[in-house]
Design an enzyme around this catalytic site. Structure first.
Site, short mmCIF file in Angstrom:
data_model
loop_
_atom_site.label_atom_id
_atom_site.label_comp_id
_atom_site.label_asym_id
_atom_site.label_seq_id
_atom_site.Cartn_x
_atom_site.Cartn_y
_atom_site.Cartn_z
N THR A 1 0.82 -1.21 0.00
CA THR A 1 0.00 0.00 0.00
C THR A 1 0.85 1.26 0.00
OG1 THR A 1 -1.78 1.19 1.12
CG2 THR A 1 -0.24 0.02 2.53
N ARG A 2 0.27 2.34 -0.57
CA ARG A 2 0.91 3.65 -0.53
C ARG A 2 -0.04 4.67 0.08
NH1 ARG A 2 -1.76 5.06 -5.60
NH2 ARG A 2 -1.65 7.24 -5.03
N HIS B 1 -7.70 2.41 5.72
CA HIS B 1 -9.03 2.69 6.25
C HIS B 1 -9.74 1.35 6.46
CE1 HIS B 1 -8.10 6.81 5.59
NE2 HIS B 1 -7.94 6.64 4.28
N HIS C 1 -9.69 -1.32 3.70
CA HIS C 1 -8.43 -2.05 3.55
C HIS C 1 -8.30 -3.13 4.61
CE1 HIS C 1 -7.59 2.09 2.00
NE2 HIS C 1 -7.27 1.36 0.94
N ARG D 1 -8.16 -3.70 -7.12
CA ARG D 1 -8.60 -2.98 -8.31
C ARG D 1 -7.58 -1.89 -8.62
NH1 ARG D 1 -11.25 1.59 -9.00
NH2 ARG D 1 -12.69 1.81 -10.75
#
Ligand code: PPS
Length: 572
Positions: free
Chosen positions: A196-197, A201, A204, A290
């Site tokens: 992740t970058r 939340h 996730h 996605r």
């Protein structure tokens, strides 16, 4: 059985032993040396610690060509991303294959020796087409390729001397072998990695929980802290956010580690690259959601890649990669059931309320200080985000006046300063043209070069003030469009930039001639005088144009204040 292959055996690194490193470091002091860019330091770190295994250095031309054309090294090994050392023409001139050079970080510390095997001029347009899918500057990596990276590539094997030094979050950073050892120690066999970058939340969290369950695996939250997409939340804030949500995960089955990767936002190819990197870090599964590593819209306003292109390319290669994909569709919140569900699994779409807050909407709410609901994120995360992105009325900004000498810039700027100080709340600094030239730029004259230098200094100070939450008011002539634009870009990283063109005509300025300078300029006693014997390029995209002819100062200052108010920069 007990016959299983050794679990998470170490992978090769490019470092020499401690003793050899001390010796090499001294010898390398004599070599020509290249100061690595921030992105090159990230790449070098992962080359040296095995994150980019099986790469042994920066790619030579043959490997590069093959990787660009068909995602494979010359020997057929799958590798989707060119890992190249770009340098300037001037540096490349004195360097030939067969030579060794020292690679240094920004502080000048020698990190590695590169034994040069190749030197060539890449076809960047081709690289952009093949690797990123389009030679379009709207793609951050294509922009980097053309506008930041040097024109010549050097390739060759790396001898690693020492790891790049990080002063931040040291305990949270792990090399591939450190993670492998950790997994061995805990007896974790199957590990699903989450790349992740962004701050995490609730969506996730739900996605990662489901992925771990589906793969029956332990979970590694593996955020990128090297370089991400320009405009992302900075990694300091993100790591504090990650630490805040880590409590929400079961400590016995979940871990977090920071990855100093420089992302390229290359969508499908990037997903495959991410998978290989995670495999090197001892993971067995990798989550691809996605629009994985998507760069946003192209210059025609369309997406660069299809939303599930990355999943397709990963699926095609996962067997060869030796890491399995856990694919996910877009997760959305179903209000009636008070839970997150994959969008494509909701069968009663018309009977339920589906809630979603996009990244853009989140940024808007932060900027305007609006509510961010608990179904969307964790209160601790929102609190961290609000600390770094306070509403605009609490952020720093710069008001940049530009106009001819005697146009009234200083007078209006002074009035604005006083009015803002009257309001209070943020420190206000006035960088007036004349005053700056008495101290900050006291040695400069009025050539184009010196004027540009002067404006860049003002821009630098204003950007620091803006970054730190203050208000900078600048009032130089600033006659050149390109320089004003450069200052704008520097400041807009940190806050708003309001360009105000004080558009008093030359005739009017000369008629007033408050300092008697126009008279001297006409007589040729002052050279290079703006408007008389030197250019003034009129702004075309100023936030505000004020004309002082027939207007009093107070009215002009009011217009500026109203503009600031309409932009949400001062409380209404
Ligand atoms: S610049 O071009 O933005 O760097 O100029 P700036 O730093 O604003 O300095 C402008 C002030 O310097 C005085 N001055 C001159 N201006 C223009 N051209 C020449 N050759 C020149 N020589 C001296 C002048 O008083 C300017 O002050 P302002 O407040 O603009 O009238």
């Amino acid at each position: 059985t007990n016959m299983a292959a050794p679990l998470h055996a170490p992978i090769p690194e490019l470092y020499v032993s401690y003793d050899s490193a001390q010796k090499l470091k001294v010898e390398a002091g004599e070599l020509p040396s290249w100061d690595l860019t921030a992105r090159q330091v990230c790449d070098l770190e992962l080359l040296m610690n095995g994150g980019f295994n099986p790469l042994k250095g920066f790619m030579g031309q043959e490997d590069y060509d093959n990787v660009v054309e068909n995602m494979r090294m010359a020997d057929g090994t799958l590798w989707p991303m060119p890992i190249t050392l770009d340098v300037s023409e001037a540096f490349a001139e004195g360097i030939e294959p067969g030579q060794d050079i020292a690679l240094r970080d920004a502080e000048g510390v020698i990190l590695a020796i590169l034994s040069i095997s190749d030197k060539w001029t890449p076809n960047k347009a081709r690289e952009a087409e093949k690797v990123y899918g389009a030679d379009d500057l709207a793609h951050p990596a294509v922009n980097y390729l053309h506008n930041v990276a040097g024109p010549i590539y050097l390739g060759g094997a790396i001898t690693g001397i020492q790891q790049p030094v990080h002063y931040d979050f040291r305990a949270r950073r792990d090399t591939p072998n450190e993670l492998r050892a950790y997994f061995r120690k805990l007896g974790w066999r199957k590990i699903v990695a989450f790349q992740t970058r962004n701050p995490l939340h609730r969506a996730h969290q739900e996605l990662t929980f489901r992925a771990a369950k589906e793969a029956q695996a332990n979970l590694l939250i593996h955020p990128v802290v090297g370089m991400t997409k320009p405009g992302d939340v900075d990694h300091f804030t993100r790591v504090r956010c990650y630490e805040a949500v880590l409590d929400q995960y079961p400590a016995a089955t979940t871990s977090m580690s920071l990855l100093n990767l420089a992302m390229r936002m290359a969508g499908p190819r990037e997903a495959v690259w991410h998978g290989l990197i995670r495999k090197n870090h001892g993971c067995t599964h990798f989550i691809v959601g996605r629009d994985h590593a998507g760069p946003g819209k192209n210059s025609a306003g369309e997406d660069f890649y299809g939303p599930y292109d990355a999943q397709d390319l990963f699926r095609e290669h996962q067997e060869e990669m030796g890491i399995e994909m856990v694919d996910f569709k877009h997760m959305v919140y179903v209000q009636e059931r008070a839970q997150y569900e994959p969008a494509d699994e909701i069968t009663d779409k018309d009977d339920v309320t589906i809630l979603n807050i996009s990244g853009t909407e989140l940024r808007r709410r932060l900027r305007e200080g609006l509510e961010i609901p608990e179904w969307f994120s964790f209160p601790q995360v929102v609190e961290e985000l609000r600390r770094t992105s306070p509403p605009r009325s609490q952020q720093g900004f710069t008001v940049f006046f530009t106009g001819l000498s005697g146009s009234g810039k200083s007078t209006i700027a002074n009035a604005i300063m006083v009015k803002l100080m009257e309001q209070g709340g943020r420190p206000v600094t006035l960088l007036d043209g004349d005053v700056v030239r008495k101290n900050l730029s006291s040695e400069l004259g009025f050539s184009k070069e010196h004027r540009d230098l002067n404006i860049r200094r003002i821009g630098y100070v204003a950007s620091e003030i803006t970054k730190n939450g203050g208000i900078a008011i600048c009032a130089p002539i600033a006659p050149y469009t390109a320089t004003r634009r450069a200052v704008r870009e520097e400041i807009e990283q940190f806050g708003a930039f309001i360009e105000v063109h004080v558009a008093t005509s030359l005739e009017e300025c000369e008629r007033r001639d408050r300092k008697g300078l126009y008279k001297l300029a006409r007589e040729g006693k002052i050279k290079e005088f703006t408007g008389i014997s030197d250019p003034y390029e009129e702004p075309t995209n100023a936030e505000l144009v004020v004309d002082t002819e027939g207007m009093d100062v107070d009215y002009c200052a009011q217009q500026v204040l109203l503009k600031l108010e309409s932009m949400g920069l001062i409380a209404a």
